[in-house]
Scaffold this motif. Structure first.
Motif, mmCIF file in Angstrom:
data_model
loop_
_atom_site.group_PDB
_atom_site.id
_atom_site.type_symbol
_atom_site.label_atom_id
_atom_site.label_comp_id
_atom_site.label_asym_id
_atom_site.label_seq_id
_atom_site.Cartn_x
_atom_site.Cartn_y
_atom_site.Cartn_z
ATOM 1 N N VAL A 47 0.839 -1.199 0.000
ATOM 2 C CA VAL A 47 0.000 0.000 0.000
ATOM 3 C C VAL A 47 0.873 1.247 0.000
ATOM 4 C CG1 VAL A 47 -1.648 1.346 1.375
ATOM 5 C CG2 VAL A 47 -2.003 -1.106 1.062
ATOM 6 N N ASN A 48 1.895 1.269 0.848
ATOM 7 C CA ASN A 48 2.779 2.433 0.920
ATOM 8 C C ASN A 48 3.551 2.637 -0.371
ATOM 9 O OD1 ASN A 48 1.998 3.135 3.494
ATOM 10 N ND2 ASN A 48 3.562 1.878 4.460
ATOM 11 N N ASN A 49 4.034 1.538 -0.976
ATOM 12 C CA ASN A 49 4.759 1.644 -2.237
ATOM 13 C C ASN A 49 3.856 2.172 -3.341
ATOM 14 O OD1 ASN A 49 7.125 0.729 -1.136
ATOM 15 N ND2 ASN A 49 6.885 -1.370 -1.839
ATOM 16 N N ALA A 50 2.615 1.730 -3.353
ATOM 17 C CA ALA A 50 1.673 2.189 -4.371
ATOM 18 C C ALA A 50 1.411 3.682 -4.230
ATOM 19 C CB ALA A 50 0.363 1.407 -4.277
ATOM 20 N N LYS A 51 1.411 4.174 -3.003
ATOM 21 C CA LYS A 51 1.186 5.599 -2.774
ATOM 22 C C LYS A 51 2.391 6.424 -3.199
ATOM 23 C CE LYS A 51 -1.775 5.219 1.290
ATOM 24 N NZ LYS A 51 -1.826 5.468 2.728
ATOM 25 N N ASN A 52 3.596 5.864 -3.019
ATOM 26 C CA ASN A 52 4.817 6.629 -3.192
ATOM 27 C C ASN A 52 5.434 6.560 -4.589
ATOM 28 O OD1 ASN A 52 4.731 7.453 -0.521
ATOM 29 N ND2 ASN A 52 5.824 5.646 0.179
ATOM 30 N N ARG A 53 4.811 5.865 -5.522
ATOM 31 C CA ARG A 53 5.382 5.814 -6.861
ATOM 32 C C ARG A 53 4.282 5.679 -7.895
ATOM 33 N NH1 ARG A 53 7.303 -0.119 -8.278
ATOM 34 N NH2 ARG A 53 5.680 -1.207 -7.197
ATOM 35 N N ASP A 54 4.675 5.886 -9.115
ATOM 36 C CA ASP A 54 3.741 5.778 -10.233
ATOM 37 C C ASP A 54 3.590 4.300 -10.572
ATOM 38 O OD1 ASP A 54 2.159 6.091 -12.446
ATOM 39 O OD2 ASP A 54 3.754 6.895 -13.720
ATOM 40 N N ILE A 55 2.499 3.711 -10.162
ATOM 41 C CA ILE A 55 2.279 2.278 -10.329
ATOM 42 C C ILE A 55 2.197 1.895 -11.803
ATOM 43 C CG2 ILE A 55 -0.238 2.057 -10.303
ATOM 44 C CD1 ILE A 55 1.525 0.044 -7.880
ATOM 45 N N ASP A 56 1.734 2.813 -12.643
ATOM 46 C CA ASP A 56 1.600 2.520 -14.070
ATOM 47 C C ASP A 56 2.953 2.300 -14.740
ATOM 48 O OD1 ASP A 56 -1.152 2.615 -13.979
ATOM 49 O OD2 ASP A 56 -1.218 4.765 -14.370
ATOM 50 N N ALA A 57 4.026 2.851 -14.185
ATOM 51 C CA ALA A 57 5.347 2.680 -14.770
ATOM 52 C C ALA A 57 5.788 1.218 -14.722
ATOM 53 C CB ALA A 57 6.356 3.555 -14.049
ATOM 54 N N ASP A 58 5.267 0.447 -13.788
ATOM 55 C CA ASP A 58 5.654 -0.958 -13.631
ATOM 56 C C ASP A 58 4.692 -1.921 -14.315
ATOM 57 O OD1 ASP A 58 7.798 -0.194 -12.095
ATOM 58 O OD2 ASP A 58 6.736 -0.425 -10.208
ATOM 59 N N VAL A 59 3.684 -1.406 -14.997
ATOM 60 C CA VAL A 59 2.654 -2.259 -15.580
ATOM 61 C C VAL A 59 2.888 -2.408 -17.081
ATOM 62 C CG1 VAL A 59 0.185 -2.474 -16.035
ATOM 63 C CG2 VAL A 59 0.978 -1.615 -13.835
ATOM 64 N N ASP A 60 2.923 -3.655 -17.533
ATOM 65 C CA ASP A 60 3.024 -3.949 -18.958
ATOM 66 C C ASP A 60 1.598 -4.012 -19.501
ATOM 67 O OD1 ASP A 60 3.335 -5.013 -21.483
ATOM 68 O OD2 ASP A 60 4.726 -6.589 -20.859
ATOM 69 N N ALA A 61 1.144 -2.889 -20.070
ATOM 70 C CA ALA A 61 -0.250 -2.765 -20.515
ATOM 71 C C ALA A 61 -0.618 -3.829 -21.539
ATOM 72 C CB ALA A 61 -0.502 -1.373 -21.068
ATOM 73 N N ALA A 62 0.301 -4.155 -22.432
ATOM 74 C CA ALA A 62 0.014 -5.166 -23.455
ATOM 75 C C ALA A 62 -0.222 -6.532 -22.809
ATOM 76 C CB ALA A 62 1.162 -5.245 -24.453
ATOM 77 N N LYS A 63 0.583 -6.845 -21.811
ATOM 78 C CA LYS A 63 0.427 -8.127 -21.110
ATOM 79 C C LYS A 63 -0.898 -8.160 -20.352
ATOM 80 C CE LYS A 63 2.884 -11.325 -18.100
ATOM 81 N NZ LYS A 63 4.117 -11.562 -17.338
#
Length: 99
Positions: A47-63
Motif C-alpha cells: 500500500v505504501n509503495n503504491a502511494k509513493n510511486r507511479d504504479i503505471d510505470a511498472d505495468v506492462d499494458a500489453a500483457k
C-alpha cells in the motif's frame, strides 16, 4: 473479473472501514457481527509503495490486455507450479533481506 482498478487508492483505513461497516450489520439472530482486520507487514508495504510511486510505470499494458482477453475468452491457463515457484523465490528474497 475486472483487473483495471488502481490499487494505489486502497489503504488500510479503507479496508478497516469496510469491515467496520459490515460489522455494524446484524446477523439473522440479531447479534452484531465482529471483524478485526490487521494488514500484514507485506500488505502495508505494498500500500505504501503504491502511494509513493507511479504504479503505471511498472505495468506492462500489453500483457494486462492479453490476460484480460484470455480471461474473457476462458482460455487463461493457471500454472500452480509457476505460482508456487515464484512464491518460494520471493520468500527466499525476503529471508535474505533479514540477514
Amino acid at each position: 473479473m475486472k483487473i483495471n482498478r488502481d490499487i494505489s487508492s486502497i489503504n488500510s483505513q479503507m479496508i478497516q472501514n469496510y469491515y467496520h461497516n459490515q460489522a455494524s450489520k446484524t446477523t439473522k439472530k440479531g447479534a452484531p457481527q465482529q471483524f478485526n482486520v490487521k494488514l500484514s507487514d507485506t500488505a502495508q508495504r505494498l500500500v505504501n509503495n503504491a502511494k509513493n510511486r507511479d504504479i503505471d510505470a511498472d505495468v506492462d499494458a500489453a500483457k494486462v490486455d492479453k490476460i484480460k482477453q484470455q480471461l474473457a475468452n476462458g482460455t487463461y491457463k493457471v500454472s500452480p507450479e509457476k505460482i508456487a515457484d515464484q512464491m518460494f523465490q520471493e520468500m527466499k528474497q525476503e529471508g535474505n533481506k533479514d540477514e
